[in-house]
Every structure is written in C-alpha cells, then in structure tokens.
Design a protein around this motif. Sequence first.
Motif, PDB file in Angstrom:
ATOM      1  N   SER A 116      35.494  13.700  75.682  1.00  0.00           N
ATOM      2  CA  SER A 116      34.888  14.947  75.798  1.00  0.00           C
ATOM      3  C   SER A 116      35.435  15.697  76.990  1.00  0.00           C
ATOM      4  O   SER A 116      35.156  16.926  77.274  1.00  0.00           O
ATOM      5  CB  SER A 116      33.505  15.289  75.509  1.00  0.00           C
ATOM      6  N   HIS A 167      31.635  19.536  76.057  1.00  0.00           N
ATOM      7  CA  HIS A 167      31.883  20.106  74.631  1.00  0.00           C
ATOM      8  C   HIS A 167      33.337  20.161  74.339  1.00  0.00           C
ATOM      9  O   HIS A 167      33.933  21.294  74.883  1.00  0.00           O
ATOM     10  CB  HIS A 167      31.078  21.013  74.188  1.00  0.00           C
ATOM     11  N   HIS A 216      35.434  20.033  70.164  1.00  0.00           N
ATOM     12  CA  HIS A 216      35.121  19.622  69.148  1.00  0.00           C
ATOM     13  C   HIS A 216      35.674  18.297  68.561  1.00  0.00           C
ATOM     14  O   HIS A 216      36.555  17.561  69.166  1.00  0.00           O
ATOM     15  CB  HIS A 216      35.806  20.636  67.924  1.00  0.00           C
ATOM     16  N   ASP A 237      27.500  16.623  67.888  1.00  0.00           N
ATOM     17  CA  ASP A 237      27.561  17.592  68.977  1.00  0.00           C
ATOM     18  C   ASP A 237      26.422  18.524  69.000  1.00  0.00           C
ATOM     19  O   ASP A 237      25.820  18.848  70.096  1.00  0.00           O
ATOM     20  CB  ASP A 237      28.759  18.483  68.265  1.00  0.00           C
ATOM     21  N   ASP A 244      32.792  24.010  78.426  1.00  0.00           N
ATOM     22  CA  ASP A 244      33.734  24.048  77.042  1.00  0.00           C
ATOM     23  C   ASP A 244      35.099  23.212  77.485  1.00  0.00           C
ATOM     24  O   ASP A 244      35.614  23.870  78.410  1.00  0.00           O
ATOM     25  CB  ASP A 244      34.126  25.398  76.579  1.00  0.00           C
TER      26      ASP A 244
END
Length: 200
Positions: free
Chosen positions: A12, A134, A136, A165, A177
């Motif tokens: 991540s 974070h 995806h 998540d 992000d």
Amino acid sequence: MQLIGLTGGIASGKSTIASRLASHGAVVVDADRIAREVVEPGTPALAEVARRFGDAVIAPDGSLDRPALGAIVFGDPEALQDLNAITHPAVLRASTARFEAAAQADPDAIVVYDVPLLVESANEYPFDRIVVAHAHADLRIDRLVALRGMDAAEAERRIRSQATDAERLAVADVVIDTGGTLEHTLEQVDALWEELRAQP
C-alpha cells in the motif's frame, strides 16, 4: 510525545510514508522488524512457534523458516491466530520499550509505529492518530506482481489474509491516498508532518 499508528495493507506504500516521516525527524518504530527480532534463535517465542507448528518451520541453522511458516498460516485463519497469540505479546513488550525510550530522549518526539496488522491485532496502544496508507486492492496486486515477483494468485491470497480496506478506513484519523504518483503521496505526508508539528 505523540504516538502515531501507521498502517496499510501489503504493497500500500506504507514504507514510503514511514521513510518520509523519518526524514522529517519522526522516530519510526517498525513492528515487522520487531516481529523478526522476537523470533530470533534462542528466543522464547521461537521455541513456542516450533512447539505449535513443528520442526519443519525451523531452518537448519536454527532460525525461523519464514516461507515454510507462511505456507502454513496464510489462508488458515486458525493457524494465523495461533501464531499471532505467540508473537503479538512479545512484539507489544518490545515496542512499548522503544516508545518509552523515544519519549525519554525527547519528550516532544513524534513516534510513528509502522504496524501492518494494526486492525487485525488487539491494539493496546493509546494512539494520538491512526494514519492509513490506502490504495485499491487491484493496484496492490499489480505492485506485488511487478515489484516483488509474486504470482497474481499468491498476491490475492496475501491481500485476502489481511483486514479489508473498509476495516482499515474505519479506524483512520488520516488517510494517505497512495494510488497516484509518488509526488502526490509525499505531498500528503509533508502536509501531515506540518500538522503534527503544529500540535501543542
């Protein structure tokens, strides 16, 4: 002292965030590194791991055979739970000692606890903030395949063995992000650092 919990799933970008915070002056305590230390040859935790999982998880030189243990625990929630019950208390004690040392050295220290399994473990730390890296799952699978040479099925299995998540985002005070460019990630980390430094 401020104690910041930093977490995120495998691939991540959590390590990128930790190293950027360290470059700004944060004291980074790496839970993974401590988890390796507490199962070094001769430690009580390693003896307990061998008792629970058998001699097949001990390498010829007496160290932990991580791939052999990983093959047992990834995908077997009960085995993983047993492993965590052995290692987590040892990691907790060692981590707490590092936090205390950092606070003694500098009462205004910003200590970042880099802990991948923050959500999965019974967390006993009084974090001032929890920061979640974070990106995806699909992007993280791509990274594991491209950067670590994992096959896609193994990468998916690793991701599925961790918190979702949604579970991680539910505990976040701050979300970084990491799905975009490196520059974008670092800008967010720099802004977080300024915010932490401004705390009274």
